[in-house]
Every structure is written in C-alpha cells, then in structure tokens.
Design a protein around this motif. Structure first.
Motif, PDB file in Angstrom:
ATOM      1  N   ASP A 190       5.605   4.404  -0.061  1.00 14.27           N
ATOM      2  CA  ASP A 190       4.714   3.565   0.743  1.00 14.27           C
ATOM      3  C   ASP A 190       5.496   2.574   1.603  1.00 14.27           C
ATOM      4  OD1 ASP A 190       2.826   4.956  -0.670  1.00 14.27           O
ATOM      5  OD2 ASP A 190       2.391   3.314  -2.061  1.00 14.27           O
ATOM      6  N   THR A 191       6.561   1.988   1.047  1.00 14.18           N
ATOM      7  CA  THR A 191       7.296   0.976   1.815  1.00 14.18           C
ATOM      8  C   THR A 191       8.334   1.621   2.713  1.00 14.18           C
ATOM      9  OG1 THR A 191       6.952  -0.586   0.005  1.00 14.18           O
ATOM     10  CG2 THR A 191       8.623  -1.164   1.639  1.00 14.18           C
TER      11      THR A 191
ATOM     12  N   LYS B 113       7.668  -3.586   9.596  1.00  8.32           N
ATOM     13  CA  LYS B 113       6.848  -2.915   8.571  1.00  8.32           C
ATOM     14  C   LYS B 113       7.211  -3.418   7.174  1.00  8.32           C
ATOM     15  CE  LYS B 113       5.546   1.757   7.036  1.00  8.32           C
ATOM     16  NZ  LYS B 113       5.996   1.818   5.642  1.00  8.32           N
TER      17      LYS B 113
ATOM     18  N   GLN C 250       5.066  -5.797   4.403  1.00  8.79           N
ATOM     19  CA  GLN C 250       4.738  -5.356   3.042  1.00  8.79           C
ATOM     20  C   GLN C 250       5.369  -6.268   1.994  1.00  8.79           C
ATOM     21  OE1 GLN C 250       5.272  -1.192   2.433  1.00  8.79           O
ATOM     22  NE2 GLN C 250       3.808  -0.669   4.029  1.00  8.79           N
TER      23      GLN C 250
END
Lengths: 134, 134
Positions: free
Chosen positions: A24-25, B93, B97
C-alpha cells in the motif's frame, strides 16, 4: 562464481504489517503468505522487476528467526541470497579458501525447493549469506 | 511505485578486505574504489547480473557510517535502494501516508548523481530505505 541476487530476506514480527507497507505504501506486488513449517517461517514475496524481497515471520516454537527478532524488534535484514550454478563446487571452493559453511557444510533443500547453504556472517562482511543452486 | 532494487549497501571498515572476499572468494566482478568525499564514503561496486552490491567505507572525520560501524564492527547491511520514476511524487505519496523522510524531506543528489531520499527505518520494517529517481 556468484550470479544473480536471488533475494533479500527481511525478518519481521508481523507479515500483515510488512505487506501493508510494501503493497500500500511502496506500491509493490506482494504475494499471499506462504507457511513453510519445515523452515520455521511464513514467507511473503515482494516481486520487484529484477529480484525479490522475502519477508520472514516466525512460525512455531523453534523458528530459527525468533532470537534474531528478539534482538531486532522492529525487523531487520536477515540475509542475502546469491545464485550459483553448482552448489557443491561452490561449497568446495569456499571451504578450500577457509570460509565457514554453517550447519555441517552439506547443502540442504531450501525454501524454494533447491539446494542451499549458508555462510558464516563473520567471513562475509558481517552479512549472513545464502547460496542457492539456480 | 517502487521499481528495481538498485543496490544493497553494506558498510565495512576495510574495502580491500571486502573486495578480496567478493572478487577472490565469491568470484564476482568488483570495481576499483571510488572516493565520494561529498558523501563521506569510499565505494566499491559489485556488479551482479541483475543488481549491485555497494560496499561503503568511511571517508573523513564526519562520515555518516562511522557510528554504524562502531555498532557493527564486522560490517553490516546499511540500506536497500529502490528505483522510482518520480522522486517528488514518491515523497508526496509517502509523506501523505505518514512515512517519515529523513533530512528535512527534500530529495538530494545521491552517490550516482541522481535525486534520492532516505526513509526512516522504523517505518519500513527496520530497514533504512533509499529511493532513487531512475
């Protein structure tokens, strides 16, 4: 003698957390968990374009990575694995040069179903080093 | 997001000894030492068919790997480096997160002349993780 870097193995306490970080990251392709009770680990494979990262989580009471994780509770790189064409020829050359092969010196069948051996970290720049017959 | 494993970096006290181990014992192709005073290291590249191992030896009084080697006198794996297409997009990104980018968050020019950043080991499975714009 050594060829491709087959994988980098990272030991973790929590494969699900490692999967979230890499899938996901970091946006990588991550496999489902594969229990390998004969090796005392559950494995998740991160498939990169040129090699793999393998996350290892302890499985069972006698997992060989449990003590390592006690020393490295956040997780840590556990070993590097290089491919060789002939594991016995590699072993003989290494032993002839004084390198120490762990576990008695005979190749064993590793997590990918191929013959492997592990070399002593003190002889290889502080890095546990696996050789796998390609 | 992440692509190829660009390299595995191993910190050592003695590049000449690491070169002997990888060239003479493991039979790999090893470069001559490359001093990188702006990064506080001298580097030797091990060219494998699919990726590189980079050995780092401290250079200068303020080498960023000196304390690491004090804790790991035999040498140890220092970081992994993954390639990304756009380092700023990757940074945004990751920060979005909750991941921590070291050193203020702005990409810097790394040892290969390309923009890089380093991610906090505690957010990435106990592994210091470099991203390099490919």
């Amino acid at each position: 003698m050594i060829g491709r870097l087959n994988h980098v193995a990272i030991a973790v306490r929590d494969l699900a957390a490692a999967t979230r970080i890499y899938r996901d990251t970091l946006g990588a392709e991550v496999s489902a968990p594969v229990p390998q009770p004969e090796h005392g680990v559950t494995v998740v494979f991160v498939n990169l374009p040129n090699t793999k990262i393998e996350f290892l989580e302890p499985l069972g009471e006698n997992s060989p990575i449990r003590a390592f994780l006690d020393r490295n509770p956040d997780g840590a790189i556990h070993h590097l694995c290089y491919e060789v064409e002939d594991i016995h020829a590699a072993r003989d050359k290494l032993v002839g040069q004084g390198a120490r092969v762990l576990g008695g010196g005979e190749p064993k069948i590793g997590a990918h179903g191929k013959p492997v051996l592990f070399l002593h970290p003190k002889d290889f720049c502080g890095t546990l080093t696996e050789l796998e017959q390609a």
